[in-house]
Structures are given as structure tokens and as C-alpha cells.
Design a protein around this motif. Sequence first.
Motif, PDB file in Angstrom:
ATOM      1  N   CYS A   7      21.051 -15.732 -86.581  1.00  0.00           N
ATOM      2  CA  CYS A   7      22.028 -16.441 -85.763  1.00  0.00           C
ATOM      3  C   CYS A   7      23.261 -16.821 -86.583  1.00  0.00           C
ATOM      4  O   CYS A   7      23.906 -17.824 -86.326  1.00  0.00           O
ATOM      5  N   PHE A  25      18.421 -13.816 -75.071  1.00  0.00           N
ATOM      6  CA  PHE A  25      17.195 -13.024 -74.959  1.00  0.00           C
ATOM      7  C   PHE A  25      16.780 -12.758 -73.514  1.00  0.00           C
ATOM      8  O   PHE A  25      16.144 -11.758 -73.223  1.00  0.00           O
ATOM      9  N   LEU A  57      12.264 -17.302 -80.723  1.00  0.00           N
ATOM     10  CA  LEU A  57      11.230 -16.484 -80.108  1.00  0.00           C
ATOM     11  C   LEU A  57      10.097 -16.342 -81.104  1.00  0.00           C
ATOM     12  O   LEU A  57      10.331 -16.028 -82.275  1.00  0.00           O
ATOM     13  N   TYR A  60      17.902 -17.569 -82.140  1.00  0.00           N
ATOM     14  CA  TYR A  60      19.052 -17.341 -81.280  1.00  0.00           C
ATOM     15  C   TYR A  60      19.912 -18.601 -81.225  1.00  0.00           C
ATOM     16  O   TYR A  60      19.571 -19.623 -81.820  1.00  0.00           O
ATOM     17  N   ASP A  61      21.014 -18.506 -80.492  1.00  0.00           N
ATOM     18  CA  ASP A  61      21.949 -19.616 -80.436  1.00  0.00           C
ATOM     19  C   ASP A  61      21.272 -20.909 -79.978  1.00  0.00           C
ATOM     20  O   ASP A  61      20.330 -20.888 -79.196  1.00  0.00           O
ATOM     21  N   ARG A 120      26.083 -10.976 -80.514  1.00  0.00           N
ATOM     22  CA  ARG A 120      24.685 -11.281 -80.229  1.00  0.00           C
ATOM     23  C   ARG A 120      24.612 -11.510 -78.727  1.00  0.00           C
ATOM     24  O   ARG A 120      25.595 -11.733 -78.072  1.00  0.00           O
ATOM     25  N   GLY A 121      23.392 -11.509 -78.232  1.00  0.00           N
ATOM     26  CA  GLY A 121      23.261 -11.814 -76.817  1.00  0.00           C
ATOM     27  C   GLY A 121      22.141 -12.797 -76.611  1.00  0.00           C
ATOM     28  O   GLY A 121      21.498 -13.232 -77.561  1.00  0.00           O
TER      29      GLY A 121
END
Lengths: 415, 1003
Positions: free
Chosen positions: B425, A309, B254, B248-249, A306-307
Motif C-alpha cells: 500500500c 479488492f 486480506l 490495501y488502503d 492500486r484498486g
Amino acid sequence: MRRYSAFAIAREAFRHHLGWERAWASPAPKSRYDVIIVGAGGHGLATAYYLGKNHGITNVAVIEKGWLGGGNTGRNTTIIRSNYLQDPSAAIYEKSRSLYENLSQDFNYNVMFSPRGVIMLAQTEHEVRGYKRTAHANALQGVTTEFISPDRVKDLCPIINIDGPRYPVLGGLWQARGGTARHDAVAWGYARACSAMGMDIIQQCEVTGITAQGGKVTGVQTTKGAIGCAKLGIVVAGHSGVLAEMAGFRLPIESVALQALVSEPIKPCMDVVVMANTVHGYMSQSDKGEMVIGGGADGYNNYTQRGSFHHIEETVRALIETFPMISRLKMLRQWGGIVDMTGDRSPIISPTPLGNCFINCGWGTGGFKAIPGSGWATAEMIAGGAPGPLAAAFGLERFREGRFIDESVAAGVAH
Amino acid sequence: MSTRLGTGGRLIDRTHKLNFSFNGKRLKGFAGDTLAAALMAENQMLVGRSFKYHRPRGIVAAGAEEPNALMNMGRGAKFEPNQRATTTELCEGLTAASQNHWPSLEYDIGALNQYAARVLPAGFYYKTFIHPRPFWKHVFEPIIRQSAGLGQAPKDRDSDRYEHFHADVDVLIIGGGVAGLQSAVIAGRAGARVLLLEQTAHWGGRAPVDGVEVDGQAADIWINNTVQALEAMPNVRLRARCMGAGVYDHGSVLAYERLTDHAPQTDAPRHRLWKIRAHQIITATGAIERPLSFAGNDIPGVMLAAAIRDYVVNYAVSPGDRTVIVTNNDDAYRTAIALHHAGLMVPCIVDARPTATGALPEQARALGIPVKTGTAIAKVKGGKRVTGVALCQQAGEGSVTEEIACDAVGMSGGWSPVVHLWSHCGGKLNWEDQGQFFRPDPARAPISHDGNAFVSAVGSADGHMLTQAVFDSAAAIGTEIATRLGRKVATEPVNVTGPQEQPLVPVWVMPQGAPVEARSKMWLDFQNDVKVSDVQLAAREGYESVEHTKRYTTLGMATDQGKLSNINGLAILANELNARIPEVGTTTFRPPYTPISMGAIAGEARGDIFQPLRRTPLHDWHEDHGAHWEPVGHWRRPYCFPRGEETHAQAVAREIKATRTSLGLLDASTLGKIVVKGPDAGRFMDMLYTNMMSTLQPGKCRYGLMCSENGFLMDDGVVARIDEDTFLCHTTTGGADRIHAHMEDWLQCEWWDWKVFTANITEQWAQIAVVGPNARKLLQKLGGGMDLSASALPFMGWAEGKIGDFDARVFRISFSGELSFEVAVPASQGRAFWDALHAAGAEFNATPYGTEALHVMRAEKGFIMIGDETDGTVIPQDLGLGWAISKKKDDYLGKRAQERAHMIDPARWKLVGLETLDGSVLPDGCYAVAEGVNANGQRNTQGRVTSTYHSPTLSKGIAIGLVLHGPDRMGEIIEFNKVDGGVIRTRIVSPVFYDPEGEKQNV
């Protein structure tokens, strides 16, 4: 192996495609092979393929922790080019590009190599000078490239905005015979061809240890048992450091996430690949119609696919300025892959401190385009026991000697 | 036909009519409609064509999972392709057009593909188009590209605005159905800072459509009361039309808010991207109904059963006059009952289960709706619209038992929780046999930086399909989260009345023994044209991994990302591999949940400010005086100042001539200025630079070099010692931020115990280079009392004082070879100082010059430029800069690296000057060729040009470059290449072309 062709499809159509055979076999491992390749990504499979094709070595197993082609081979933006600056890079990438041209015919599997052309935009005076330099270097390296005017850029890619406001396009390095290919098909085509030569592709088989005697490799421990070999090739990209540790040496490799994204599909509007290194973004349109977009690598080391954003955000901003029409397209999907980066951003194709154990890694953000050439060179090294001319400059000793192959001028961004 | 019902429609306002157009036809709808509802109300069920076979496509769903109803929307700068009609709110004047057909939606040439479908199975293109080789690029690929794609490409620059919001909350709840609302009430009452998001314009989700009663009242009443209660809480924020897009982490989320898509005339940003940091995230994202796989399930008029219910109840739109329901569960009976209550005909309910004895089936029977158990659809009849269904036994191979005329089919294969946001995630899933779906495994939740789970799922997103269980799970998780955040919780039980449901029976193919002819007409992915037979073919050919199957068949890769097709496809694959579904596993769920606009991702950063734009205090002056700009990092610097009809080259020549003969002025403010201060500053500077900096005296300057760990030259610049523990480091313009980070990297990671601070003060000072024979005269004319004489302020000295009224630091340094003073004044005085220099300098023809004149003059002097003479492979020793490397120091960054074999190899390329024999300018970037070729067939080289210019001062081409053993080969003639294959004969000379003795700069 039954040949693929339009006729074969027509024949199968009559029986509703019930007669197609497996593209590759799914054998249990034998107790011993002449060569074991760890990693059934593009580079590993290509290595196996050229071991058989060029060197007649077919008692080969390709061992894969997950599914073949499931790593970076299936996660990249499929760009193929060879407009590199330094001699060793230009040699191996051009070899690779020229192999791509005939790959579909070579192994009877359509990898959809599309030599649609690659433009690298020059948007600063510094980039203009840099790409003019690359064009001069390429002219001596047998790589056909050309520095083109902003108007020519606009002709080749009408959706581009060459007038700025921040970074007007001052020209571009154009490689007409660069392009794209269908990434999965490259792995699948090699796998099918390897299987047809009698090689064993063993998926869902994780290497847990490397055994050696008298300083020479004797085999691997895997989740499907011990397998012996005379020679071992480690071709595992992001996890190279893990395998190297099993073999008892360390690598100058850092692993970071590199991200990409695609838009929803639209009708054809972009016939070339465009890379904009000043603003850090690149884009092409897939045959399906999706705009395929990539940018820079994350700034920290990471093993998750994953990256973050904010990189996507910077890339999209840059590309909206370069291609204003994409503002009203939508991002369909983003993903990440783990790229293995060396200090000079060039690969390692090298013997290792462990006898008969060879490594191919460090392709960083540019591995897909290198698959055929890398496989060719690695096979040559494994078969002959020492690197041939394509691989000679990419040995591990270059870090000790300071003999870096730094492409930072020509490849300031992921690609 | 599909039509608007005379009464009902809980979301529409019949008093507010809206005009819109579809494919040029003028149509009408009501406020509150979605575009899909309005189209269906106007009997427009056919809305598009599929991707591969160009099959007719109708509306299937009522929400974000819709695969078919994609539109080209709007015009000109507001045109947008691939807009989902089911999530587009109708507005006045909306223009929509269907996609992927020619010449028209009704008569599409591309539909010929479907007759060739038999030779176009999954992956056919891997097996053909191989010969002859040039045909792929020139023939096959263009045809495939043209027939693929969906919407049209936008042509104009987007005229809308976008923006970003940032939020930090205790609890983020994604999904405003009853589960989300209930969780929000609990967390809100406990005092947590809550943000609740709902992707549609309406709160409450499915509960009102399903006819649930909460605490003895219609669900709508509970929902309205709850929303009001939440709106009254100061610690709770609610956002409708705002979708949770990605997790996300570390609790970063978002969200994508559509502000004006439904009201395009509003003067507000179109979309807003939310960047949320949440301590805890609750996904209340609901569930999505699965289609059933029977032959002809893609014909327009075949819809999800629950979607039909949505259209009837929410919009008073009937998808058909006679609707057959086909199901493997009790829930679909609700649709039959809703249709019946709306006065519509349900000829029968086809239930694949052997028996159906639950409360809902009994209710349907009591209403007189025939229920046929153990039955399947053998085939749907029709082309662009359903005309009927043929029935058969589910247990058989499909021999038709009866045919029923109908114009719509509602199908339900059960429900799958929306687990996307849970999974983004790293959250893992368990397979639930009872409901035949994947649900979040709370033991393997996404983990945050502190090692604790940070995402929880509630309601049907967690697999609770009965409304009471939905409320109970929301209460339980809401309580747990609030408690975890250290809050006290008071919950009130919510009681739901609704029928109990009997378990579904898994039905993945209908009928069970369908032959291959039928299986090749059962669609899994409606948009991408992936059928049951395609997945089976993939498995047969060894594409056994779910990722292989997905990529080989394109299953789930359409714009809906498999929301309808994934589980059905997995089940087919598992069956083909004789494996259980969980053994096959799922593909990875990737953000975003549904596509989000690129415009929203970019936000406000567009045009001039898409990156930060840095301006020197003199920027406006340059702009006013016709500067031709050159981007350098985030700055723009004047390349030159052309006057009148001058070309850039003429302007550069004029600027150089004026500077060399009288006086030039350069805005050098962009030059990096970093202060290094502290008791250990000298020690730090000695490590940072190759030079000995600790011995530099206050009041003096020294030119310094910085190398990377690998020994390569990375930056250069003049260091001034301000006082005993303070140094001012000048860096290159492009290098300032990087070098400051480099300093901090070493200080923070390696030498954290050294007493040193650094500060980047680049923007605090305006710095102007006053250059040329009259430089001193000009500064003296301004007065101020500083002694600028050669003896008081010699070359490489600096002093602080007044120039005129300005507070100045004057550095006697030169990058041009002329007498030169670099004068730094506080940024606030910069413009006035510049103006004063021009006013006083008029008598000396004071001429502003740009970066190109700077470059030419430094090249005439043989000074190196970072980025030209260096490229990450060059060490100072290559550039004749050995004098700047201290031999007395034990260490500096790069020292060890420079002792490596290749670095001390005498056969390196080294700096020389170059002159063509005919005086022409060498091309940028050309190489010095050597004899023969290398092992890879590449021409051997022996050097390259690094800087090449026409020198107006010397009236000829000059260049500097790196050549093998160069300094030992003065006078030798070598050849440089041209891109056309020719060569240019060139003499190796000294790199210092101008004033080699330095007499000009030392006066």
C-alpha cells in the motif's frame, strides 16, 4: 538496426549473445525537434513511428516521465478486437486490428499477435439483441463478426459453463480475427523501430511545463531542461488532465483505477478470449499459461495504481460461475492501472485550444487494442495539422455539440 | 541420498504414520511432515521440471519461497495444480504428482530444450518466429504454449466450500515468529484488540531451529509460554495457517486461512478469506534467505542453507549424506553445526569472505569442520542430483583448485526482509549496506485516511537479523503502537543468548570473475529459468529499467514472484549498469503475498447465489407453473409460461391472444418503486423529469421521462402523486437501483439543502397488472367496495382501497393498449392476491403472461422500451416524445444538453414503424442502408431497427426503429441489411400498429 531472425540468434549464440546491440538508444535531448510526443507508452510510440513511416517526419522526440511502456501498455489484459458498434469506433479499432496482423513483420519484432478469436457472451435477451445489432453494424463496417449459438460457444471454449444457473449463455458475438498480443513487446517493438529511424526516446524525463507564444506551442520544460518543438503531441493517458492544465485547457476526463489479475500458470485449456459483460468479467490464457482476468473499473476517481479488492472479488465470482474449473486455481498477482475515461467512453484524438498542440487520450479501458490505429490516426493529424477520417469523429468539440460516440451497448464492461 | 534420521524432528510425530503417493508411488511419512519433508525422507529430491528448459528441479526451500516443488494435487473435483510441497502439510491418502514433463519426471522429452539453451536466451521469442506470418498462430504459439504452463488444468467443478470472515481490530500482527509474538504480548497486555496471524501451522518461526535461548531457556519454552499467555487474553485472537495476503488502503487487509487443506475429510470450508480492518498493522513477516549464483546452482540437491537446517531440526530429514555449505555470512555455519550434531558429514564450508573469525565459524572449526575462506564454488557437478562441487578462488575467474564429492549443497547469500506487505500500500524502502537488503523506511510508511502511518515492521522483517535485536524491535514497536492507540504499556525485557555474527560480504556472482560460459549456468530464477547471463543480456540490450528487465527476462514472474530471485537479479542488473542497487530500485510488490485460491476469493457466493437473487412474492408460483426464466438485473422474470409441448413462441402467442381478447395477468412487482417525499418534492421532481410533475394532482398518474445530464433518455415510468408532498416514481425493472442512486447523487451532492427524502420501496409491494377487456369485471368480482368505473377511476388515475380483502393501490395505466389496472398490494399479501385473481379469473380464462408478451404488446402499441429504443445516444425528441418535455420549466436535468448543436440538428434518426413488404420479421438489430460509403469505407446508413417481433395479433412482422427524417417519410420503402449481405425491403409506417385511437385502453 540489425535485423532479428533465427539466423541472427544462431550467430550470436556462438559468442554467448555478447554482440547484441541496444534495442533503442538512450540519447540526451536535443534543443529542438519538429515534433515532440509526450508519453512513451504504446500510443505515443506508435504516433512517433507512423510520423516517420507514413509522413517522413523523423526529427521527433518521445519524452517519458518513467520508463517506456511502463503505464497502461504494460498493465492491460492484451485483448485485441474491433467488434465495436458505432462507425467511428469500428473504423479505428479495425484499422488497429489489421495493423496488428502485420506488426511483427512490419518492424521486425515479434509482438506475438495471436488471432485466436474473441467471444462476447450474450447472457440476457437484451444482450442477444445488442450483439445481433453489433453483428449487423459490423457487416456494413467491414468488420467480420458473427452471432453464434451456445453450442458453438461451448465448442470454441470447452471449459465454459453455458447452463447457468443464473445467466445461461444464449449465444455470443464471435470475432475470429480478434485475439491477444504480448503487450510489452508492442511498446518495445515500436521503440526499437522509432530509434532506428533516428528518433530520440528520452526516458526518465518529466515534462514540467509547456511553453507557447502567440497562442502556439513552442516547446516543453522538462526535468532535463527546455526542449523546443514546432508541434507537440500529448499522449499520456491517465495524466492527460495534468498536461492539459500545463497547456492551458481542460479536458472532460476522469481517471479511475482498473484492475486485473492472473492465476498461476497451467497447461493450455482455453484457446479463445471470452468476455462476459452481464457478469462483468473476461478471461484468456497467456502463452505462459496464466489465466488473465479483468473486470470493471473502480467506482471512484483515483491516481494510485492500486484498486479496491471488492472488484476483484466480484470479477472472480462471476468467472467461477462462467468457468467453474478456475475455482481451484490460485490468484498469483493483482494490479491496477489508471484509465482515462471520457463522458461517452470513447477516445479523444484532437487539436486543442493551443495552436500546434494535439492530444490523444481517453482510451479508458480499451487502449491496448487501439495502439497501432491510434498512432496511425494521431500521426496523420499531427503531420497534416487536422484530423484525418479515422480521427475526425473523436474531436474535443463533440462534447460541446453533443455528438457522442457511445459504445455502452457494445462495451458495457472494461475490456 | 536424502533420508529420515533416526532421532529428532521437533515437529513430527513418529507414532503417527501417514500414507501418501507421489507419481503413483506409495510412500510413507509422519504426522507433522510437510509434503516436501516426507518426499525428501523417501529420497525423492527430484520433484519437478523447470518452465523453459525443463531442467530437473529439486526442493530448494522449506517455506513459502519455494520455486520448484510444485505439485498437481488431489483428484477430480478436489484436484489442484501448482501446490507448493513445502507449505503442504502431509495428510493420510494425499496424492501428489510432479508437473511439466512428458512422458515422465525422470525422462522428459522437453529437457531437450536445455541443450538448445544457448539459442534460447532471454527474450529470444521477440527476435524470431516472425516469418512466415501465419506460423505464429498455427505452429510456433501452440508449441510454446504446450511446453510452457505448469500444472494441469482442473476439469471438474470444485466440490469444496469457502467462506469469508470480517474482523475489526486495533492491532493486526502478521507473522507468528518471536517478533510477532512479542509484539502481540505487549499490545495484548495493553488491552488492545489484537489479531495475530501465522501462515504455517506452528508458532515461533525460525528461533527454535536456530537454537536461540530466551531468558535462559530454549526458545520453544518461551514460545509455548507466550502462546498460552496470549490465548488466555480475551482481547487477543491467534490464527495459525492464516497468511496475511495483502494490505490495501485505509488499513484494509486480506488474510487467507487454510482450514482443511491439512485435514481434507473435515466437513468445514476449505479456505477462509479474512477481510480485516486494522487501526495499526505490524508486519512481523521475517526474512528469506538468498541463493548464491554459481554455475550449476539449480541442480537438485542444491538448497538454501537454512532450509537444510529446517529439514534436519524440524523433520529429522537429512537432505544429503555429505553436504557442502557455501556462504558469504556467519548464519550458514549454523546449518553446518546442525548437520554435524545430527551425525551428518559436512566435507567443508566454502566461505567467499577473505576471513571468517566470528563465534559461529570458530565453533564449526572446533567441531572439526574444514572452513575454506576466500573460496567459491566454480561448478556443481551432477545432473538429476548433485554429485560434487569444484572449488576455486572467489577472487579469480574460476580455475578449479579442488573437487569435493557431496550429494547436497547448502547455500546462503544473506537474508532479505519480507517487505511485501509493507510495500503493498505504498510503503517505501531503504537500502541497507551492512546486510545488503532493502528494509522498510519508517519515514515513508503507508499512510491512512488520517495522514498517519498505519503499518510498522518489526524483527527481521525490519532488517534486525540478530535475535536480541528482533525482540528489542518488537518491544519498541509494540510499545509505540499501543501508546499511539492511547494504551498504557508495561514491558518486561527479554534477554536472548546467542552468538554475535560478523557482517556478510556481498557476493552476487561466484567466482567474481566468472566467464560468460559459467554465468549462463548460474540460475537466478529457478522456476522460470532466468540466469545471470540473461539479466546481463537485458541490460546490454537497453532493457535497463528493473521493470523492463523483469518483463524481458521473466525474472521474478514465476509463482514465487521473485522471493528468491529479486535481490540477486537487481544486484546483477545494477552491476551491469554501473549503478548502486538502490538506484536501480525494486519492482512493485503486488498482492497477494503467496497465491490464494479463487474459491476463497469468491467465498460463499456460488451457484444460484453468486450474485444476490431477488424474488418477487410470486416467484415460487412462477417456478411451479413452468416459467421459462429471463434474468433481468438481479431478478428473474418469467419470459413466458409454456404449457405441454408448446414452444416459447407458441406460448407467447397464446398469452397475447388471451390478454387481448379476455384477461391476462402480469407479475409487475419488479418494476422500480421509489418514493420522493418532502416539502421540496415537487421542485425536485420537476428537475428530475422532463415533464412538469409539480402540477400533477393527488390521485393522478403521469408518464414521465428522465434524462441524463447529457440529455439522453435514461429511464421512464409512471409517476403517481400520493399526496401534496409525496410522489411515487415507477422505474424500469433494471433501472430501479440506478435511478435511486441517481436521485441521491443529485440530492446529496448538488441540492443538499432541499427538503426531500427518497426511498426505494420496490420490494415492499407486489404489483400485478390485470389486463384485457375483462380486467374490470375480474376486479369487481373480487369485491371490496372500490369504485373502479371509468368515471370514478379514469385512465391515468389511481385510488387506494380494498380489492376483496386486500389493501390495494390501483393504478389505471396500460403498457399493452388494453384496459388495464396495475394493482399493488403489500408484498406479504402478494401471493394470496395473485391466487385470488386466478381463482376468480378462471371464468375469464385469466392467463399469466411473461416479459416477451409484454414486449410484443407494447411494440404493437408503439410504446418505447428503455434499452431497446434507447441506447445512451437517443433523446426523447428522437422518439416522438416531445410532448413529455415541459416547455414551461426553466430547467430540468438534460435540458441544456438537449439544446446543443447535434441535438437540435433536424437530420436525426427518429422513431417510426416498419413493415417488411413480405410480412416477415425484420432481424434484430439490422440497419437501414443508404447509398455509398463514408470516408473510412464503411457503408452509409440511415436508420436502424430497435424492436422487431412477430405480432400474433396482426399475424405479421412488425418493427419500430429510428430512421433519418423518419416521420416525414411515411410510406417510403427503404432497405435493411442482413448479416449475409442481403437486404430486406421495408416500408416506413406509423409506429402504432394496434388500436391507434386508444379505444381499448380508455374504456
